[in-house]
Design an enzyme around this catalytic site. Structure first.
Site, mmCIF file in Angstrom:
data_model
loop_
_atom_site.group_PDB
_atom_site.id
_atom_site.type_symbol
_atom_site.label_atom_id
_atom_site.label_comp_id
_atom_site.label_asym_id
_atom_site.label_seq_id
_atom_site.Cartn_x
_atom_site.Cartn_y
_atom_site.Cartn_z
ATOM 1 N N CYS A 34 31.641 45.924 33.352
ATOM 2 C CA CYS A 34 30.336 46.694 33.169
ATOM 3 C C CYS A 34 29.135 47.045 33.479
ATOM 4 O O CYS A 34 29.130 47.092 34.700
ATOM 5 C CB CYS A 34 29.282 45.595 31.719
ATOM 6 S SG CYS A 34 30.387 44.589 30.924
ATOM 7 N N ARG A 73 33.065 50.760 36.487
ATOM 8 C CA ARG A 73 33.068 48.841 35.870
ATOM 9 C C ARG A 73 33.123 48.720 34.580
ATOM 10 O O ARG A 73 33.310 47.474 34.364
ATOM 11 C CB ARG A 73 31.682 48.695 36.317
ATOM 12 C CG ARG A 73 31.393 49.269 37.144
ATOM 13 C CD ARG A 73 29.220 48.862 37.865
ATOM 14 N NE ARG A 73 29.186 47.716 37.688
ATOM 15 C CZ ARG A 73 29.415 46.549 38.618
ATOM 16 N NH1 ARG A 73 29.482 47.188 39.961
ATOM 17 N NH2 ARG A 73 28.794 45.494 37.951
ATOM 18 N N TRP A 99 33.480 46.569 29.499
ATOM 19 C CA TRP A 99 34.473 46.015 29.478
ATOM 20 C C TRP A 99 34.317 44.827 29.174
ATOM 21 O O TRP A 99 33.149 43.438 29.428
ATOM 22 C CB TRP A 99 34.454 45.880 31.551
ATOM 23 C CG TRP A 99 35.918 44.527 31.566
ATOM 24 C CD1 TRP A 99 36.919 45.697 31.805
ATOM 25 C CD2 TRP A 99 36.255 43.848 31.989
ATOM 26 N NE1 TRP A 99 37.865 44.640 32.108
ATOM 27 C CE2 TRP A 99 37.606 43.337 32.565
ATOM 28 C CE3 TRP A 99 35.604 42.332 31.359
ATOM 29 C CZ2 TRP A 99 37.953 42.353 32.170
ATOM 30 C CZ3 TRP A 99 36.097 40.888 32.157
ATOM 31 C CH2 TRP A 99 37.750 41.195 32.275
ATOM 32 N N ASN A 146 24.838 42.831 31.179
ATOM 33 C CA ASN A 146 26.010 42.988 31.974
ATOM 34 C C ASN A 146 26.499 41.138 32.608
ATOM 35 O O ASN A 146 25.210 41.056 32.700
ATOM 36 C CB ASN A 146 26.025 43.125 33.560
ATOM 37 C CG ASN A 146 27.285 43.341 33.939
ATOM 38 O OD1 ASN A 146 28.286 42.490 33.647
ATOM 39 N ND2 ASN A 146 26.989 43.643 35.213
ATOM 40 N N GLY A 147 27.481 40.448 32.277
ATOM 41 C CA GLY A 147 27.812 38.927 32.113
ATOM 42 C C GLY A 147 27.839 38.354 30.411
ATOM 43 O O GLY A 147 28.546 39.174 29.845
ATOM 44 N N GLU A 205 49.871 41.752 49.180
ATOM 45 C CA GLU A 205 48.861 42.939 48.850
ATOM 46 C C GLU A 205 49.397 44.031 47.569
ATOM 47 O O GLU A 205 49.080 44.603 47.161
ATOM 48 C CB GLU A 205 47.799 43.068 50.121
ATOM 49 C CG GLU A 205 46.823 44.703 49.727
ATOM 50 C CD GLU A 205 46.029 44.570 48.649
ATOM 51 O OE1 GLU A 205 45.779 42.788 48.237
ATOM 52 O OE2 GLU A 205 45.326 45.395 48.748
ATOM 53 N N LYS A 217 48.674 46.211 44.054
ATOM 54 C CA LYS A 217 48.317 47.272 44.423
ATOM 55 C C LYS A 217 49.255 48.117 43.620
ATOM 56 O O LYS A 217 48.903 48.904 42.159
ATOM 57 C CB LYS A 217 48.353 48.499 45.647
ATOM 58 C CG LYS A 217 47.614 48.301 46.831
ATOM 59 C CD LYS A 217 46.151 48.454 46.805
ATOM 60 C CE LYS A 217 45.598 47.746 45.974
ATOM 61 N NZ LYS A 217 44.805 46.878 46.618
ATOM 62 N N GLU A 230 48.848 46.600 39.549
ATOM 63 C CA GLU A 230 47.652 47.063 38.933
ATOM 64 C C GLU A 230 47.101 48.511 38.763
ATOM 65 O O GLU A 230 46.978 48.893 37.556
ATOM 66 C CB GLU A 230 46.436 46.931 39.694
ATOM 67 C CG GLU A 230 45.798 47.589 41.036
ATOM 68 C CD GLU A 230 44.639 46.453 41.544
ATOM 69 O OE1 GLU A 230 43.872 46.079 40.497
ATOM 70 O OE2 GLU A 230 44.650 47.074 43.139
HETATM 71 O O1 M6R Z 1 34.870 43.066 45.238
HETATM 72 P P1 M6R Z 1 35.939 41.812 46.069
HETATM 73 O O2 M6R Z 1 36.532 42.239 46.931
HETATM 74 O O3 M6R Z 1 35.633 40.373 45.884
HETATM 75 O O4 M6R Z 1 37.172 42.284 45.070
HETATM 76 C C1 M6R Z 1 37.492 41.352 44.503
HETATM 77 C C2 M6R Z 1 38.984 41.144 43.835
HETATM 78 O O5 M6R Z 1 38.375 41.544 42.018
HETATM 79 C C3 M6R Z 1 39.645 42.572 44.129
HETATM 80 O O6 M6R Z 1 40.004 42.919 45.701
HETATM 81 C C4 M6R Z 1 40.800 43.205 43.221
HETATM 82 O O7 M6R Z 1 42.115 42.412 43.499
HETATM 83 C C5 M6R Z 1 40.874 44.415 43.285
HETATM 84 N N1 M6R Z 1 41.446 45.741 41.759
HETATM 85 C C6 M6R Z 1 42.234 44.751 43.741
HETATM 86 O O8 M6R Z 1 42.682 46.208 43.752
#
Ligand code: M6R
Length: 587
Positions: free
Chosen positions: A2, A28, A74, A100-101, A465, A469, A472
């Site tokens: 959010c 967000r 969100w 937000n939260g 990783e 990618k 998502e």
């Molecule tokens: O802001 P952060 O690095 O703590 O976020 C962690 C994950 O939410 C973030 O890396 C997420 O997995 C990404 N969407 C991956 O591309």
């Protein structure tokens, strides 16, 4: 999760300004949006399902106001509907709130206020209802303070009330920053939202409230004591947070990696040496992060082992607190986070601090909550990352681990030399021909529903990783495996034509990975080899520079591009994948 934005000040196009600010926070959350202000003595609220980027500024042009709030959602509690969109308002239509939260005790408050008074399914609606109840007996400021004192959970809120020409905000656990302009103030979940108006900010900390009218007043939520804040100047350029010539932030951020890796080299030597010493002095060093940052931690485990000869344990942040039994005051927890706001990481830090352990953070948002709650924090300086898929932050984080581990070995200069080479060869690699070739490879596999990636040693985390990618941004089922694990089960998934990516470096495990790739090929897999050298087993060869132990930094880049093109070719918006948000501030 959010985005919230608030404006109070000298301009009379407050609603337009809030919509524009929210559009910069769209990463967000993008399932619904809304804005609120007071017009002719009444609350004006517009909210609806859809993306804030589709909102039309001209719809607000005739609504003159110097005070407004807004939200891009969100969804957590309650489905994606117009009614569940923020701002939420009190039954008497006197108070509106964006949030937000998650309010954990909302059920109990609903019960107290009478369930029949609620029109949405959200946890948020209890906030304006409580404020409005208290407003009958006390000032707006006191009513907000009394309300937030009753809330449990993590939140950032901004409230307005009819007849009160001010914004009141409060935070516990979710980010909120005050932008300080000339005769105007901004409130936002992230700095780029107001960067075109001001670069001067005050960070709101946990358990703090801020009252904004012509002035700014900070106070402690529990005691009401006034707090003095330091004005911080942010040296980001507004344009560095925009898409520029690119169709998507994701592509722009992938292309920026040549610069972001290079910036790691310019890290302050004293800071790197201090961190190296902190790790050496610790008894029990742990790594934690989520998603991509977690995979960076896993790659760092290999750097610690291969370069510095040190054993460091990784656990995903959501699992880390379970290991609290092993933490002591001499332990060190290193957390990695792009946003610096991830709730699971904050919980991992709380678990470590609860045992007296020290926390070192590596973040991309300086002065983020994680940075401020750490004993020592290193800013990765990758510049704003807006696409949900993390790219340049990940390679910059790995670059820092390379520097830290070479420093531990007494070879910081060599670490810098390696990174300079990685940056320069990444620059060469990211040329139009390379991008076109990745697009061609992607065309060939775009119709497949399953895709597997293998890697070994420091490239095993990159296989994981790579899967994140692809999942998502393209919604293709992708899975990463340690190359040697294939024969223990996953190889049963391979049929004729299954695309498989093999991530290879010129290292001591190269021949193992080649052999595992040959095993895949023997079962009919279509092999995409990412490697400095060509091999006959590859159906497609994506040539990457040979950078020795730094191979994860260059091997992941072609997969970032492949994931991007896969998303685009499948008609998706890679910057805004479904069900996801950039900054995950809920557990
Ligand atoms: O802001 P952060 O690095 O703590 O976020 C962690 C994950 O939410 C973030 O890396 C997420 O997995 C990404 N969407 C991956 O591309």
């Amino acid at each position: 999760m959010c985005g919230i934005f608030g404006y109070v000040g000298k301009r009379d196009n407050g609603l337009e300004l809030v919509v524009k600010g929210l559009q910069k926070l769209e990463y967000r959350g993008y399932d619904s949006w809304g804005v609120a202000t007071e017009l002719s003595g009444e609350l004006f609220i517009k909210k609806q399902v859809g993306k804030i980027s589709e909102a039309k500024l001209e719809d607000f042009a005739d609504k003159k106001t110097g005070l407004a709030i807004g939200h891009t959602r969100w969804a957590t509690h309650g489905g994606v509907t117009d009614i569940n969109a923020h701002p939420h308002f009190s039954s008497d239509k006197k108070v509106a709130v964006v949030h937000n939260g998650i309010i954990e005790n909302y059920e109990e408050i609903r019960e107290e206020l009478g369930r029949g008074n609620f029109i949405s399914d959200t946890d948020t609606e209890v906030i304006p209802q409580l404020i409005s109840k208290y407003l009958k007996e006390m000032s707006f400021k006191e009513a907000v303070q009394k309300t937030v004192q009753r809330l449990s959970g993590r939140y950032a809120i901004v409230a307005i009330a009819v007849g009160e020409n001010l914004l009141i905000a409060a935070r516990r656990g979710s980010p909120l920053i005050v932008g300080v302009g000339e005769e105007e103030y901004f409130l936002a979940s992230d700095i780029p939202a107001f960067l075109e108006y001001t670069q001067n900010v005050n960070y709101l900390d946990d358990n703090e409230m801020v009252i904004l009218d012509g002035n700014v007043e900070f106070l402690n939520i529990d005691t009401g004591t006034a707090i003095k804040k330091r004005l911080v100047n942010i040296d980001w350029k507004a344009e560095s947070a925009d898409k520029g010539e690119y169709d998507h932030y994701m592509l722009k951020e992938i292309m920026e990696q040549k610069d972001s890796i290079l910036r790691a080299i310019n890290q302050n030597t004293d800071d790197i040496m201090h961190i190296a010493q902190m790790i050496k002095d610790s008894r029990g060093c742990f790594l934690s992060g989520c998603g991509t940052a977690g995979k960076v931690c896993m790659a760092a485990e290999y750097f610690f082992s291969i370069i510095a000869g040190r054993h460091v344990n990784y656990a995903p942040a959501s699992e880390f607190p379970i290991f609290h039994h092993f933490l002591k005051p001499e332990s060190l927890l290193i957390v990695v986070s792009q946003s610096g706001e991830t709730a699971d990481v904050l919980e991992a830090m709380e678990a470590a601090k609860g045992k007296g352990a020290k926390v070192l953070s590596i973040v991309n948002v300086e002065s983020s909550t994680i940075a401020r709650q750490s004993d020592f924090s290193l800013h990765i300086k990758a510049g704003p990352e807006k696409a949900v898929a993390s790219t340049k932050a990940a390679t910059a984080q790995m670059a820092l681990f390379l520097l830290i581990t070479t420093a531990m070995k007494g070879e910081l200069q060599e670490g810098r030399r390696i990174l300079a080479e990685v940056a320069s060869r990444t620059n060469d690699m990211l040329n139009p021909r390379f991008l076109n070739y990745i697009k061609e490879v992607t065309q060939k596999i775009k119709g497949h529903d399953n895709l597997y990636i293998i890697g070994k040693a420091e490239n095993y985390p990159m296989a994981l990783e790579a899967a994140i990618k692809i999942q998502e941004v393209s919604y293709v089922h992708a899975e990463g495996f340690a190359a040697g694990e294939l024969k223990h089960g996953p190889i049963a998934l391979i049929t004729e034509g299954t695309p498989c990516i093999s991530m290879i470096a010129n290292d001591e495990v190269k021949s193992d990975v080649i052999n595992n790739t040959i095993e895949l090929k023997a079962r009919g897999a279509h092999i995409i080899g990412i490697s400095p050298d060509k091999h006959e087993v590859f159906d497609e060869w994506i040539k990457v520079p040979d950078v020795g132990v730094a191979s994860p930094l260059v091997n992941i880049i072609p997969v970032q591009l492949l994931a991007y093109y896969l998303g685009v070719l499948r008609g998706l918006d890679p910057d805004m994948p479904r069900n996801l948000a950039k900054s995950v501030t809920v557990k």
